[in-house]
Design a protein around this motif. Structure first.
Motif, PDB file in Angstrom:
ATOM      1  N   VAL A  68     -28.769  66.057  60.009  1.00 16.38           N
ATOM      2  CA  VAL A  68     -28.912  67.499  59.829  1.00 16.38           C
ATOM      3  C   VAL A  68     -30.048  67.795  58.868  1.00 16.38           C
ATOM      4  N   ARG A  69     -30.132  66.992  57.815  1.00 13.87           N
ATOM      5  CA  ARG A  69     -31.197  67.184  56.824  1.00 13.87           C
ATOM      6  C   ARG A  69     -32.574  66.975  57.455  1.00 13.87           C
ATOM      7  N   LEU A  70     -32.680  65.976  58.308  1.00 13.89           N
ATOM      8  CA  LEU A  70     -33.959  65.698  58.968  1.00 13.89           C
ATOM      9  C   LEU A  70     -34.363  66.867  59.866  1.00 13.89           C
ATOM     10  N   LEU A  71     -33.419  67.365  60.667  1.00  8.51           N
ATOM     11  CA  LEU A  71     -33.729  68.488  61.556  1.00  8.51           C
ATOM     12  C   LEU A  71     -34.016  69.759  60.773  1.00  8.51           C
ATOM     13  N   ALA A  72     -33.310  69.945  59.663  1.00  5.83           N
ATOM     14  CA  ALA A  72     -33.524  71.145  58.848  1.00  5.83           C
ATOM     15  C   ALA A  72     -34.912  71.141  58.222  1.00  5.83           C
ATOM     16  N   ARG A  73     -35.398  69.960  57.834  1.00  6.88           N
ATOM     17  CA  ARG A  73     -36.747  69.850  57.229  1.00  6.88           C
ATOM     18  C   ARG A  73     -37.823  70.226  58.242  1.00  6.88           C
ATOM     19  N   HIS A  74     -37.566  69.937  59.508  1.00  5.55           N
ATOM     20  CA  HIS A  74     -38.566  70.189  60.560  1.00  5.55           C
ATOM     21  C   HIS A  74     -37.969  71.163  61.578  1.00  5.55           C
ATOM     22  N   ARG A  75     -37.365  72.224  61.089  1.00  2.53           N
ATOM     23  CA  ARG A  75     -36.586  73.128  61.936  1.00  2.53           C
ATOM     24  C   ARG A  75     -37.411  73.755  63.058  1.00  2.53           C
ATOM     25  N   ALA A  76     -38.588  74.269  62.738  1.00  2.00           N
ATOM     26  CA  ALA A  76     -39.402  74.941  63.754  1.00  2.00           C
ATOM     27  C   ALA A  76     -39.771  73.986  64.890  1.00  2.00           C
ATOM     28  N   VAL A  77     -40.214  72.786  64.526  1.00  2.00           N
ATOM     29  CA  VAL A  77     -40.586  71.794  65.541  1.00  2.00           C
ATOM     30  C   VAL A  77     -39.359  71.369  66.334  1.00  2.00           C
ATOM     31  N   ALA A  78     -38.239  71.170  65.642  1.00  2.00           N
ATOM     32  CA  ALA A  78     -37.015  70.725  66.318  1.00  2.00           C
ATOM     33  C   ALA A  78     -36.541  71.763  67.332  1.00  2.00           C
ATOM     34  N   VAL A 112     -35.420  89.605  62.172  1.00  2.00           N
ATOM     35  CA  VAL A 112     -36.679  89.057  61.651  1.00  2.00           C
ATOM     36  C   VAL A 112     -36.520  88.675  60.187  1.00  2.00           C
ATOM     37  N   VAL A 113     -35.853  89.527  59.417  1.00  2.00           N
ATOM     38  CA  VAL A 113     -35.623  89.231  58.002  1.00  2.00           C
ATOM     39  C   VAL A 113     -34.803  87.952  57.849  1.00  2.00           C
ATOM     40  N   THR A 114     -33.756  87.833  58.658  1.00  2.00           N
ATOM     41  CA  THR A 114     -32.916  86.634  58.603  1.00  2.00           C
ATOM     42  C   THR A 114     -33.705  85.398  58.996  1.00  2.00           C
ATOM     43  N   ARG A 115     -34.515  85.525  60.054  1.00  2.00           N
ATOM     44  CA  ARG A 115     -35.301  84.380  60.508  1.00  2.00           C
ATOM     45  C   ARG A 115     -36.288  83.925  59.441  1.00  2.00           C
ATOM     46  N   ARG A 116     -36.913  84.877  58.767  1.00  2.00           N
ATOM     47  CA  ARG A 116     -37.869  84.526  57.716  1.00  2.00           C
ATOM     48  C   ARG A 116     -37.177  83.836  56.554  1.00  2.00           C
ATOM     49  N   ALA A 117     -35.956  84.289  56.243  1.00  2.00           N
ATOM     50  CA  ALA A 117     -35.209  83.654  55.156  1.00  2.00           C
ATOM     51  C   ALA A 117     -34.885  82.208  55.500  1.00  2.00           C
ATOM     52  N   VAL A 118     -34.508  81.964  56.761  1.00  2.00           N
ATOM     53  CA  VAL A 118     -34.184  80.603  57.191  1.00  2.00           C
ATOM     54  C   VAL A 118     -35.441  79.739  57.209  1.00  2.00           C
ATOM     55  N   GLU A 119     -36.550  80.316  57.665  1.00  2.00           N
ATOM     56  CA  GLU A 119     -37.806  79.566  57.687  1.00  2.00           C
ATOM     57  C   GLU A 119     -38.235  79.183  56.272  1.00  2.00           C
ATOM     58  N   GLN A 120     -38.087  80.107  55.344  1.00  2.00           N
ATOM     59  CA  GLN A 120     -38.429  79.816  53.952  1.00  2.00           C
ATOM     60  C   GLN A 120     -37.523  78.728  53.396  1.00  2.00           C
ATOM     61  N   GLN A 121     -36.245  78.802  53.738  1.00  2.00           N
ATOM     62  CA  GLN A 121     -35.289  77.795  53.284  1.00  2.00           C
ATOM     63  C   GLN A 121     -35.669  76.416  53.807  1.00  2.00           C
ATOM     64  N   SER A 122     -36.041  76.328  55.066  1.00  2.00           N
ATOM     65  CA  SER A 122     -36.446  75.055  55.667  1.00  2.00           C
ATOM     66  C   SER A 122     -37.737  74.536  55.043  1.00  2.00           C
ATOM     67  N   THR A 123     -38.696  75.443  54.808  1.00  2.00           N
ATOM     68  CA  THR A 123     -39.971  75.048  54.196  1.00  2.00           C
ATOM     69  C   THR A 123     -39.763  74.526  52.782  1.00  2.00           C
TER      70      THR A 123
END
Length: 283
Positions: A207-217, A147-158
């Motif tokens: 990759v940049r496009l997918l990373a910007r919209h990671r959750a939706v992708a 969960v901690v890792t996932r939140r870090a990735v989500e924050q990075q994408s946001t």
């Protein structure tokens, strides 16, 4: 404060900063430099041991034990050495290292005797609890870590999406770099700057496009995977659900690997900055 004490304090501060920055090898190097320059001191042996112990490998554990024992010869009541050594012993395999594992009992008892309410005693209690954890507790820990890792990735994408909405890549990268330079202790800013650099390399636009919209992708990939698998079964191409549909997830696996590479780059940059500051202070 004498010159020797001041020098020891300087080396201790450097080791602490490098340790917090994740530079275990740099911690070992600085601790050895201090021991060579000032002679044997318990605090520097403690940092040398910590720099080895954090690697969690057999050879490093052996070197850590040597440093812990050398430090305790100088100061048998050093709580940092006692706690670190106890943690190392609690982590040891009782079959491969029975002597090391057995020493955890006497080390823990000594800490409780010296200062039962100390942070070191709390650390050792936590290490004991971890050593005796149940199967379900281990599962909960692994889940919490994910969960901690996932939140870090989500924050990075946001952060990436927010930054790229403000302008083109060159301007955003320049702005992020300036922000990190002005606030070198801001880890989140360092991760954003590294992410922009990694994803601005040639050929990284998808990759940049997918990373910007990671959750939706990711949601789209999962949906496509189920639809593909259902279609393959419905049309008789396969008899049951297969892995073919999950090929849609491969692009997102690449995205997450690139984001992880950016986080590692940020850590390396933070460590390099700390070492550069130390070098400048010495010069």
């Amino acid at each position: 404060m004498t010159t020797t004490e001041a020098g020891a304090e300087t080396y201790r501060e450097r080791c602490e900063q490098l340790y917090l920055a994740g530079g275990s090898a740099a911690v070992r190097r600085v601790a050895r430099e201090g021991l060579d320059a000032l002679g044997p001191t318990a605090d520097l042996y403690c940092w040398l041991a910590a720099g080895h112990a954090v690697e969690d490998e057999d050879d490093h554990d052996d070197r850590a034990e040597e440093a812990f024992r050398a430090g305790l010869k100088l100061d048998p009541d050093h709580l940092g050495l006692l706690a670190g050594y106890a943690e190392l012993c609690l982590r040891a395999d009782g079959f491969s290292y029975p002597g090391r594992a057995a020493r955890a009992v006497e080390l823990t008892a000594r800490i409780k005797q010296l200062d039962p309410g100390s942070p070191e005693a709390t650390r050792v209690d936590a290490a004991h609890a971890w050593r005796t954890r149940s199967y379900w507790e281990d599962i909960r820990f692994q889940y919490a870590r994910s969960v901690v890792t996932r939140r870090a990735v989500e924050q990075q994408s946001t952060d990436l999406a927010h930054a790229l909405r403000k302008g083109g890549d060159p301007q955003v990268r320049e702005s992020a770099g300036a922000y990190v330079a002005a606030r070198p202790d801001d880890h989140r800013a360092a991760v954003l700057a590294a992410t922009l650099d990694v994803l601005s390399e040639p050929g990284q636009a998808p990759v940049r496009l997918l990373a910007r919209h990671r959750a939706v992708a990711w949601a789209v990939c999962v949906l496509l995977a189920f639809v593909t698998n259902y279609t393959l079964v419905a049309t008789g191409v396969v008899d049951s659900f297969s892995l073919w549909g999950w090929l849609w997830a491969l692009p997102m696996v690449v995205v997450d690997r690139r984001l992880a590479a950016a986080r590692r780059l940020a850590e390396e940059r933070v460590l390099a900055r700390v070492e550069a500051e130390h070098a400048a202070a010495q010069g």
